[in-house]
Design a protein around this motif. Structure first.
Motif, PDB file in Angstrom:
ATOM      1  N   ASN A   1      22.226  -1.593  12.653  1.00  0.00           N
ATOM      2  CA  ASN A   1      21.017  -0.848  12.170  1.00  0.00           C
ATOM      3  C   ASN A   1      21.050   0.435  12.765  1.00  0.00           C
ATOM      4  O   ASN A   1      20.608   0.456  13.869  1.00  0.00           O
ATOM      5  CB  ASN A   1      19.868  -1.934  12.998  1.00  0.00           C
ATOM      6  CG  ASN A   1      19.766  -3.379  12.484  1.00  0.00           C
ATOM      7  OD1 ASN A   1      20.211  -3.640  11.148  1.00  0.00           O
ATOM      8  ND2 ASN A   1      19.950  -4.258  13.289  1.00  0.00           N
ATOM      9  N   PRO A   2      21.404   1.420  11.960  1.00  0.00           N
ATOM     10  CA  PRO A   2      21.208   2.694  12.320  1.00  0.00           C
ATOM     11  C   PRO A   2      19.896   3.153  12.909  1.00  0.00           C
ATOM     12  O   PRO A   2      18.961   2.942  12.382  1.00  0.00           O
ATOM     13  CB  PRO A   2      21.531   3.541  11.016  1.00  0.00           C
ATOM     14  CG  PRO A   2      22.310   2.546  10.120  1.00  0.00           C
ATOM     15  CD  PRO A   2      21.477   1.087  10.375  1.00  0.00           C
ATOM     16  N   THR A   3      19.965   4.158  14.270  1.00  0.00           N
ATOM     17  CA  THR A   3      18.736   4.446  14.578  1.00  0.00           C
ATOM     18  C   THR A   3      18.992   6.067  14.669  1.00  0.00           C
ATOM     19  O   THR A   3      20.017   6.446  14.281  1.00  0.00           O
ATOM     20  CB  THR A   3      18.951   3.956  16.183  1.00  0.00           C
ATOM     21  OG1 THR A   3      19.834   4.363  16.903  1.00  0.00           O
ATOM     22  CG2 THR A   3      18.499   2.566  16.226  1.00  0.00           C
ATOM     23  N   ASN A   4      17.630   6.785  14.951  1.00  0.00           N
ATOM     24  CA  ASN A   4      17.624   8.253  14.995  1.00  0.00           C
ATOM     25  C   ASN A   4      18.532   8.874  16.319  1.00  0.00           C
ATOM     26  O   ASN A   4      18.574   8.172  17.424  1.00  0.00           O
ATOM     27  CB  ASN A   4      16.517   8.678  15.227  1.00  0.00           C
ATOM     28  CG  ASN A   4      15.541   8.253  13.849  1.00  0.00           C
ATOM     29  OD1 ASN A   4      15.475   7.013  13.592  1.00  0.00           O
ATOM     30  ND2 ASN A   4      15.136   9.227  13.082  1.00  0.00           N
ATOM     31  N   LEU A   5      19.269   9.945  15.916  1.00  0.00           N
ATOM     32  CA  LEU A   5      19.576  10.594  16.939  1.00  0.00           C
ATOM     33  C   LEU A   5      18.309  11.510  17.428  1.00  0.00           C
ATOM     34  O   LEU A   5      17.565  11.831  16.549  1.00  0.00           O
ATOM     35  CB  LEU A   5      20.753  11.976  16.463  1.00  0.00           C
ATOM     36  CG  LEU A   5      22.097  11.406  16.323  1.00  0.00           C
ATOM     37  CD1 LEU A   5      22.885  12.394  15.725  1.00  0.00           C
ATOM     38  CD2 LEU A   5      22.845  11.269  17.798  1.00  0.00           C
ATOM     39  N   VAL A   6      18.273  11.915  18.763  1.00  0.00           N
ATOM     40  CA  VAL A   6      16.963  12.697  19.176  1.00  0.00           C
ATOM     41  C   VAL A   6      17.618  13.806  19.741  1.00  0.00           C
ATOM     42  O   VAL A   6      18.723  13.814  20.553  1.00  0.00           O
ATOM     43  CB  VAL A   6      16.425  11.691  20.027  1.00  0.00           C
ATOM     44  CG1 VAL A   6      15.886  10.529  19.372  1.00  0.00           C
ATOM     45  CG2 VAL A   6      17.103  11.348  21.365  1.00  0.00           C
ATOM     46  N   PRO A   7      16.731  14.834  19.846  1.00  0.00           N
ATOM     47  CA  PRO A   7      17.182  16.307  20.309  1.00  0.00           C
ATOM     48  C   PRO A   7      16.893  16.173  21.938  1.00  0.00           C
ATOM     49  O   PRO A   7      15.579  15.980  22.301  1.00  0.00           O
ATOM     50  CB  PRO A   7      16.358  17.225  19.578  1.00  0.00           C
ATOM     51  CG  PRO A   7      15.190  16.389  19.158  1.00  0.00           C
ATOM     52  CD  PRO A   7      15.575  15.009  18.726  1.00  0.00           C
ATOM     53  N   VAL A   8      17.816  16.434  22.678  1.00  0.00           N
ATOM     54  CA  VAL A   8      17.509  16.509  24.228  1.00  0.00           C
ATOM     55  C   VAL A   8      17.756  17.829  24.473  1.00  0.00           C
ATOM     56  O   VAL A   8      18.724  18.229  24.560  1.00  0.00           O
ATOM     57  CB  VAL A   8      18.472  15.682  25.103  1.00  0.00           C
ATOM     58  CG1 VAL A   8      18.258  15.790  26.347  1.00  0.00           C
ATOM     59  CG2 VAL A   8      18.341  13.979  24.646  1.00  0.00           C
TER      60      VAL A   8
END
Length: 265
Positions: free
Chosen positions: A9-16
């Motif tokens: 279930n693909p999830t979002n990459l988030v910007p850190v």
């Protein structure tokens, strides 16, 4: 390579955020933080493929391949490393082998990357469920302003692209994966070329000719020029480029196979 390679279930990459450098694109899976090697390599102007080979050869490296939702809302298989590997890998990159304009960013990653991941995933941050009230309000306000910009851009930007952007902004605000109609997802020519596994040098060498041949093929097929989409550059600038969507992928495949199907030099 880590055994849990492909997420079902693909999830979002988030910007850190990292002070002094482009954000690290990361995700948390099963309580562990993972960072995208490719995004950091692009920020530093180094070849992701050679760095991946180097990591494969290190006994201390823990890597995964995950199918994740990228910044443009598309699902892609990405190469990531865990927090410990990230720190050790960055330490192996010699500043003398990085272009002068990227050395400050490298030093920032080497000094701040691990702390940035810890602060984001354990102290609250962008779509992090542990974010405090002030952070949540700031993020909601940011999403509201971005939605207002999308509304103001009606008539200036291709409707498909505008809808995709709005869905991505809305999903980020809700902490969800954006629901995008596959055929209307923006597909930049440079992203298509990147999917071919070209090096930066090869991609730059072929981009101009590929773009011209693709535009001509599009006009021949549709009787009009492609509309323009805004493209966010790594330096923060926005450049308007010929706009295509996933529906145009077969046309791109035709142009690629006709003119660029030869073995790469």
């Amino acid at each position: 390579m880590h055994p849990g390679a492909n997420a079902k279930n693909p999830t979002n990459l988030v910007p850190v955020s990292v002070p002094g450098a482009a954000p690290i694109m990361a995700v948390q899976q099963d309580g562990k933080e993972w960072a995208s090697v490719t995004h950091i390599c692009k920020s530093l102007g180094i070849d992701p493929k050679s760095q991946r080979r180097k990591l494969h050869a290190k006994s201390w490296a823990t890597e995964v391949m995950m199918t994740l939702v990228a910044d443009d809302g598309k699902e892609r298989e990405m190469h990531l490393v865990d927090r410990r590997t990230l720190t050790m890998w960055l330490a192996t990159i010699d500043a003398g082998r990085v272009a002068p304009e990227h050395r400050e960013a490298l030093e920032a990653y080497q000094a701040e990357a691990a702390d940035a991941l810890d602060k984001y995933f354990h102290s609250g941050g962008a779509i992090n469920p542990r974010a405090d009230e002030h952070q949540i309000n700031a993020l909601l306000r940011q999403a509201q302003m971005q939605m207002e910009l999308c509304q103001a851009a009606r008539g200036l930007i291709h409707e498909d692209h505008l809808e995709a952007k709005a869905r991505i902004v809305l999903a980020r605000g809700l902490g969800e994966t954006p629901e995008l109609e596959p055929a209307t997802r923006p597909l930049y020519a440079q992203d298509y070329l990147a999917e071919k596994g070209l090096s930066d040098r090869q991609r730059k060498a072929k981009a101009g000719v590929f773009g011209k041949r693709l535009k001509k093929a599009y006009i021949d097929r549709h009787g009009r020029e492609p509309e323009k989409y805004p493209l966010n550059l790594s330096n923060g600038q926005v450049r308007h480029v010929n706009g295509y969507t996933e529906a145009d992928r077969p046309l791109m495949d035709e142009v690629w196979s006709t003119y660029f199907g030869e073995v790469l030099a």
